[in-house]
Design a protein around this motif. Structure first.
Motif: not given
Length: 157
Positions: A125-146
């Protein structure tokens, strides 16, 4: 010869009466879902809130804020049983169409790197990756980046 009839698909403005169904879709799709109260707060905040109904049943939703020349897609979700059928793209297109009525020049969103289908949808749809938010999401093994994605809607004024 027989023809399959597709169920009627409609995108509507989310209303308080939709909140229970939206929360059900959220719980079906995510291990760490938003509560029904969070969705209610999105309505109260005046965000752009949509539901996607398939055959009269809430099957997905999209939520976006627009302020200060920027749009932010806060949540876009389709029930797991209805994914990969084009409904996510329909919701995304509805949200992006709403930005055309605003002064927004950019639209942002975050997505889990493990959500390859969503990444593919946004990138086509025309989106580009511009960065990472470390530990943004809750995950089964702690946190997951966004993964942070952005798309330019129009040239800055």
């Amino acid at each position: 010869m027989s023809a399959a009839v597709s169920p009627l698909t409609e995108i509507r403005t989310m209303m308080p009466a939709h909140l229970k169904a939206v929360a059900r879709v959220e719980r079906a799709a995510y291990n760490y879902p938003w509560s029904q109260a969070v969705f209610r707060d999105c309505l109260l905040a005046g965000y752009h809130n949509f539901v996607l109904e398939v055959g009269g049943v809430v099957t997905g939703y999209g939520i976006m804020s627009i302020a200060a020349g920027e749009a932010h897609i806060l949540n876009l979700c389709v029930h797991p049983a209805s994914q990969r059928m084009g409904y996510g793209r329909q919701l995304l297109n509805a949200l992006l169409a709403r930005t055309e009525e605003s002064e927004a020049e950019l639209v942002y969103l975050e997505v889990r790197p493990s959500n390859e289908a969503a990444l593919a949808l946004y990138e086509t749809a025309g989106f580009s990756r511009i960065g990472i938010r470390p530990s943004y999401y809750q995950a089964r093994n702690g946190r997951e980046d966004a993964v942070v994605l952005a798309a330019t809607l129009r040239a800055p004024r």
